[in-house]
Scaffold this active site. Structure first.
Site, PDB file in Angstrom:
ATOM      1  N   ALA A 151       3.482  -4.935   0.521  1.00 23.40           N
ATOM      2  CA  ALA A 151       3.006  -5.984  -0.618  1.00 23.40           C
ATOM      3  C   ALA A 151       1.994  -6.518  -0.932  1.00 23.40           C
ATOM      4  CB  ALA A 151       4.277  -6.518  -0.774  1.00 23.40           C
ATOM      5  N   SER A 152       0.905  -5.964  -0.778  1.00 23.25           N
ATOM      6  CA  SER A 152      -0.800  -6.439  -0.836  1.00 23.25           C
ATOM      7  C   SER A 152      -1.672  -5.987  -2.068  1.00 23.25           C
ATOM      8  CB  SER A 152      -1.100  -7.187   0.264  1.00 23.25           C
ATOM      9  OG  SER A 152      -1.585  -5.320   0.677  1.00 23.25           O
TER      10      SER A 152
ATOM     11  N   TYR B 161      -0.132  14.538   4.720  1.00 24.26           N
ATOM     12  CA  TYR B 161       0.540  13.255   3.607  1.00 24.26           C
ATOM     13  C   TYR B 161       1.591  14.390   3.492  1.00 24.26           C
ATOM     14  CZ  TYR B 161       1.871  10.374  -0.511  1.00 24.26           C
ATOM     15  OH  TYR B 161       1.562   9.873  -0.934  1.00 24.26           O
ATOM     16  N   VAL B 162       1.546  15.014   2.875  1.00 28.70           N
ATOM     17  CA  VAL B 162       2.768  16.107   2.318  1.00 28.70           C
ATOM     18  C   VAL B 162       3.815  16.121   3.232  1.00 28.70           C
ATOM     19  CG1 VAL B 162       3.677  18.625   1.504  1.00 28.70           C
ATOM     20  CG2 VAL B 162       1.429  17.310   0.519  1.00 28.70           C
TER      21      VAL B 162
HETATM   22  O1  NJP Z   1      -1.571   2.182  -2.262  1.00 26.90           O
HETATM   23  P1  NJP Z   1      -2.139   1.386  -2.390  1.00 26.90           P
HETATM   24  P2  NJP Z   1       0.099   2.343  -3.390  1.00 26.90           P
HETATM   25  N1  NJP Z   1       2.081  -1.765   8.077  1.00 26.90           N
HETATM   26  O2  NJP Z   1      -3.755   1.519  -0.793  1.00 26.90           O
HETATM   27  C1  NJP Z   1      -0.111  -0.865   2.176  1.00 26.90           C
HETATM   28  C2  NJP Z   1       2.565   6.162  -2.225  1.00 26.90           C
HETATM   29  N2  NJP Z   1       2.554   7.043  -3.351  1.00 26.90           N
HETATM   30  O3  NJP Z   1       0.639   1.222  -3.821  1.00 26.90           O
HETATM   31  O4  NJP Z   1      -1.647  -3.326   5.126  1.00 26.90           O
HETATM   32  C3  NJP Z   1       2.086  -2.875   6.622  1.00 26.90           C
HETATM   33  O5  NJP Z   1      -2.842   0.734  -3.262  1.00 26.90           O
HETATM   34  C4  NJP Z   1      -1.240  -1.970   1.505  1.00 26.90           C
HETATM   35  O6  NJP Z   1      -1.121  -3.299   2.172  1.00 26.90           O
HETATM   36  P3  NJP Z   1      -2.103  -3.481   4.415  1.00 26.90           P
HETATM   37  C5  NJP Z   1       1.896   5.574  -1.046  1.00 26.90           C
HETATM   38  O7  NJP Z   1       1.930   7.324  -0.501  1.00 26.90           O
HETATM   39  C6  NJP Z   1       1.498   6.648  -4.297  1.00 26.90           C
HETATM   40  O8  NJP Z   1      -0.581   3.675  -4.981  1.00 26.90           O
HETATM   41  O9  NJP Z   1      -2.443  -4.956   3.236  1.00 26.90           O
HETATM   42  N3  NJP Z   1       1.844  -2.169   5.297  1.00 26.90           N
HETATM   43  C7  NJP Z   1      -1.513  -2.514   0.326  1.00 26.90           C
HETATM   44  O10 NJP Z   1       0.034  -3.363  -0.127  1.00 26.90           O
HETATM   45  C8  NJP Z   1       2.967   4.731  -1.059  1.00 26.90           C
HETATM   46  O11 NJP Z   1       3.403   4.924  -0.043  1.00 26.90           O
HETATM   47  C9  NJP Z   1       0.744   7.171  -5.840  1.00 26.90           C
HETATM   48  O12 NJP Z   1      -3.476  -2.299   3.895  1.00 26.90           O
HETATM   49  C10 NJP Z   1       0.420  -0.968   5.345  1.00 26.90           C
HETATM   50  C11 NJP Z   1       0.408  -0.638   0.614  1.00 26.90           C
HETATM   51  O13 NJP Z   1       0.620  -0.803   1.468  1.00 26.90           O
HETATM   52  C12 NJP Z   1       3.251   4.100  -1.726  1.00 26.90           C
HETATM   53  O14 NJP Z   1       3.151   5.185  -3.393  1.00 26.90           O
HETATM   54  C13 NJP Z   1       1.557   8.689  -5.508  1.00 26.90           C
HETATM   55  C14 NJP Z   1       0.264  -0.767   5.800  1.00 26.90           C
HETATM   56  C15 NJP Z   1      -0.641   0.509  -0.044  1.00 26.90           C
HETATM   57  O15 NJP Z   1      -1.270   0.088  -1.198  1.00 26.90           O
HETATM   58  C16 NJP Z   1       2.459   2.779  -1.907  1.00 26.90           C
HETATM   59  O16 NJP Z   1       0.621   3.005  -2.320  1.00 26.90           O
HETATM   60  C17 NJP Z   1       2.903   8.477  -4.769  1.00 26.90           C
HETATM   61  C18 NJP Z   1       1.090  -0.499   7.708  1.00 26.90           C
HETATM   62  N4  NJP Z   1       0.030   0.150   8.504  1.00 26.90           N
HETATM   63  C19 NJP Z   1       3.309   8.056  -4.206  1.00 26.90           C
HETATM   64  N5  NJP Z   1      -0.532   0.534   5.559  1.00 26.90           N
HETATM   65  C20 NJP Z   1      -0.092   7.077  -6.044  1.00 26.90           C
HETATM   66  N6  NJP Z   1      -0.978   5.979  -5.715  1.00 26.90           N
HETATM   67  O17 NJP Z   1      -1.000   8.281  -6.977  1.00 26.90           O
HETATM   68  C21 NJP Z   1      -1.684   0.504   3.964  1.00 26.90           C
HETATM   69  O18 NJP Z   1       3.475   9.882  -5.230  1.00 26.90           O
HETATM   70  N7  NJP Z   1      -0.185  -0.744   3.805  1.00 26.90           N
END
Ligand code: NJP
Length: 228
Positions: free
Chosen positions: A9-10, A150-151
């Site tokens: 959610a960040s 990833y896929v």
């Molecule tokens: O990416 P981003 P999105 N534990 O990088 C968190 C899918 N998706 O919003 O931990 C807990 O801005 C990270 O928080 P932090 C994609 O696969 C996207 O686009 O503080 N949290 C941040 O809040 C994903 O499943 C696109 O770094 C963890 C968030 O995840 C979802 O959308 C296209 C973590 C990522 O924010 C959200 O991604 C698509 C952990 N270990 C699918 N690792 C696209 N953007 O084009 C990361 O088809 N986070």
């Protein structure tokens, strides 16, 4: 007031979903590793919308971190109506070049993280006949060169989501399959609709619309993208 949990959610999509749900009057439990960002967001949403927001450090690749997060959420709110399983990371590279460590990492977050998150909140969701929205990807049924790790992790997340649905008909499972979204996923945000990108708010608005459908209507998955 209903209670929603949002992982990741960040930033990006998770943050936009948290903002939209607060506007809809949900009390929120937000998890991510960037606690400083969660802190600011929580304060903002509480002041602006008068909802209660709990935030906690969460690393979905760590079973212990997930367990502590779920315990804190359930202790605070006693139950959950909506779980948004959104945390995820990208992983590029040809399959024959991806390292063991990177393959392990992307599966821990995008696949096992999804399974563990749902598993932990499932008893409460069953009790409240709640909803789980899992953000997978448009590629969760497709093949893409140079992104095989990833896929595959997203195919696995899809399979977990669909299997949970079959095994738990009293809970609604929605698979959200966005096309490209302008978030930190591709580095710094700033990409345009004309380049084929949606805004994170578009994903959030879609979810809000789905949540307003009659209780008996189940939308199993939504594949959506930007047109330009
Ligand atoms: O990416 P981003 P999105 N534990 O990088 C968190 C899918 N998706 O919003 O931990 C807990 O801005 C990270 O928080 P932090 C994609 O696969 C996207 O686009 O503080 N949290 C941040 O809040 C994903 O499943 C696109 O770094 C963890 C968030 O995840 C979802 O959308 C296209 C973590 C990522 O924010 C959200 O991604 C698509 C952990 N270990 C699918 N690792 C696209 N953007 O084009 C990361 O088809 N986070």
């Amino acid at each position: 007031m209903k209670v929603a949990v949002v992982t990741g959610a960040s930033k990006g999509i998770g943050r936009a979903i948290a903002e939209a749900l607060a506007r809809e009057g949900y009390n929120l439990a937000l998890g991510a590793r960037s606690v400083d960002l969660l802190e600011g967001l929580s304060r903002e949403l509480e002041e602006k919308h008068g909802v209660k927001v709990l935030h906690r450090y969460l690393d979905v690749s760590s079973p212990q971190s997930l367990k502590e997060f779920a315990e804190a959420v359930l202790e605070e709110f006693r139950g959950v109506d909506l779980l948004v399983v959104n945390a995820g990371i990208p992983m590029g590279g040809r399959l024959d070049e991806v390292s063991d460590e990177d393959m392990e990492r992307v599966f821990q977050v995008n696949a096992l993280g999804v399974w563990r998150t749902i598993k932990l909140f499932l008893p409460s969701l069953k009790e409240r006949r709640g909803t789980v929205a899992v953000v997978t990807s448009y590629i969760s049924t497709m093949i893409l060169a140079n992104a095989g790790a990833y896929v595959a992790s997203k195919w696995a997340a899809r399979a977990f989501t669909k299997t949970f649905q079959v095994e738990n008909p009293e809970v609604k499972f929605i698979e959200l399959r966005p096309g490209m979204v302008d978030t930190y996923f591709y580095g710094k945000p700033g990409r345009k609709i004309e380049e084929g990108f949606m805004k994170p708010e578009d994903v959030a608005e879609l979810l809000v619309a789905l949540l307003k459908l009659p209780k008996h209507v189940l939308v199993e998955e939504v594949l959506f993208r930007s047109i330009y």
